[in-house]
Design an enzyme around this catalytic site. Sequence first.
Site, mmCIF file in Angstrom:
data_model
loop_
_atom_site.group_PDB
_atom_site.id
_atom_site.type_symbol
_atom_site.label_atom_id
_atom_site.label_comp_id
_atom_site.label_asym_id
_atom_site.label_seq_id
_atom_site.Cartn_x
_atom_site.Cartn_y
_atom_site.Cartn_z
ATOM 1 N N GLY A 1 -0.068 -2.474 2.558
ATOM 2 C CA GLY A 1 0.349 -1.700 3.733
ATOM 3 C C GLY A 1 0.419 -0.227 3.410
ATOM 4 C CB SER A 2 2.249 2.488 5.100
ATOM 5 O OG SER A 2 3.606 2.234 4.797
ATOM 6 C CB CYS B 1 -7.467 -0.292 1.965
ATOM 7 S SG CYS B 1 -6.111 -1.058 2.779
ATOM 8 C CD GLU C 1 -4.895 5.252 4.067
ATOM 9 O OE1 GLU C 1 -5.710 4.444 3.629
ATOM 10 O OE2 GLU C 1 -3.673 5.042 4.076
ATOM 11 N N GLY D 1 5.175 0.916 0.594
ATOM 12 C CA GLY D 1 4.852 0.373 -0.730
ATOM 13 C C GLY D 1 5.576 1.122 -1.833
ATOM 14 C CE LYS E 1 7.227 -7.904 7.925
ATOM 15 N NZ LYS E 1 6.509 -7.628 9.155
HETATM 16 C C1 UN1 Z 1 -8.563 -3.723 3.032
HETATM 17 O O1 UN1 Z 1 -9.045 -2.900 3.789
HETATM 18 O O2 UN1 Z 1 -7.351 -3.680 2.730
HETATM 19 O O3 UN1 Z 1 -13.911 -4.459 0.806
HETATM 20 C C2 UN1 Z 1 -9.317 -4.863 2.463
HETATM 21 C C3 UN1 Z 1 -13.598 -4.639 1.961
HETATM 22 C C4 UN1 Z 1 -12.964 -5.936 2.391
HETATM 23 C C5 UN1 Z 1 -11.507 -5.946 2.144
HETATM 24 C C6 UN1 Z 1 -10.783 -4.738 2.611
HETATM 25 N N1 UN1 Z 1 -13.595 -7.053 1.751
HETATM 26 O O4 UN1 Z 1 -13.742 -3.771 2.778
#
Ligand code: UN1
Length: 494
Positions: A226-227, A282, A383, A231, A173
């Site tokens: 995701g968030s 992330c 965040e 999660g 999804k």
């Molecule tokens: C993400 O932001 O969920 O290290 C993944 C990094 C990338 C992957 C990020 N190779 O920034």
Amino acid sequence: MQVRNFINGKWVGASIEKKFVSLNPADTRQIVAEAPLSLREDVDRAVKSAREAFPTWHSLPAPRRGEILFRAGELLLREKRKLGELVTREMGKVLGEGLGDVQEAIDMAFYMAGEGRRMQGETVPSELPDKDCKSLREPHGVVALITPWNFPTAIPAWKICAALICGNTVVFKPSSDTPASAAALVQILEEAGVPAGVLNMVCGSGAEVGEYLATHEGIDAVSFTGSCAAGERLEGLLGRMHRPLATEMGGKNAIIVMDDAELSLALEGVLWGAFGTSGQRCTAASRVVVHEKVYEAFTDMLTRAAAGLRVGDGLLETTDMGPIINEQQFNKVLEYIRIGCDEGALLVAGGRPVTAGDCTHGFFIEPTIFANVTPTMRIAQEEIFGPVLSAIRCSSLDEAIRIVNSVPFGLSSAIYSRNVNSTAKAEHDLKSGIVYVNASTIGAEIQLPFGGWMHSGSGHPEAGGRGGALDFYSRIKVVYRDYSGRLQKAQIDR
Ligand code: UN1
């Protein structure tokens, strides 16, 4: 582009005619795709198809599954330019990064293809004669994969390739912000020869189909990126069901800049970490912890450099930083900028939406820096997922490490210093799943595990490497074979 669901090897509509649209965040007048707003019946069909395909896929030898992934890697390589442009149009990141997103998928396809010939378990000696001890990897069965919009090709590819090589079948999804990029990836896997039913895709809202899919009785394991809110909810629900779950959620990543750092290198690293992908990774750096001896000089350098970054459509060669994904995130980032001002942090760069010229119809925000941030302010703890950087002062390495570790997240962190002892100590003491030394917080490579600690993730790292994806997408079976022909008692007959 019209996106459809992909179930049992066919591109099909959802059970109702309702659709949602994916817009270009750099110019919301452009509709990138229309996709079906699926219902639970559609999920039921996809799960059924994956269940039926499982025995045959499982019995196909892993090296043969690897051959299919290898072909997918070749096709992704052939289509890299087109797919990268689609990522940029649909998600907004600048074209170089859109192509990088696809490159991660290419790397993962080739890497997992090779794993088909390794897929190691262990063989160890027994304490008894005429007895073998080994462990094997078995697939879970049908896995549900729920992916975000910020890496619309890479993250689905991480999960799909790893799940497939281990012998699982998949219901995928994708994020509702990036269905076109998701469909393009699935089309490539179809063309590469993934058999009908082995990979299924259902589009729709997280609330309507995401949770229903994850908790479906026909699902054996779930991977979610995701968030935190979504999660953590899944962690609660699936924990009670004893269902394996990998979560990759938020981050509040920090870069330490010591007084002995090479400041021009640190400057490039902090800019790349904070404003690459408009801060929507992330792993993005949203805090920089700077030694007081270089604090003023370094924040001045940062402020000037941030003001020089060109914001705009990611397809234009002149653009350094693209838009924010959607209106909701755009408003959230602006809200955090207001919170920072109200908390008494000093806004030294950016802080406003960009609306001039070509930016009139997109969700653009200036690269934003707050100085004089204290570690407990909300902008230093929560965040934001946007181009907002907080500069925090420290007076020693120990204090810097304490500040970095003072948040509930632990995905990625970095230190810039020329002192080998300082970098070794940071490497040891920073509480995060990934630590960078004299490099930014972003740029993890697919051949090593990727995952966060604490609120950043459930501690099942994904991506590659031993201890990464293979460990999540397979389960271990231990086999003891006694060929002595008599009763032998372990621990006792010795
Ligand atoms: C993400 O932001 O969920 O290290 C993944 C990094 C990338 C992957 C990020 N190779 O920034």
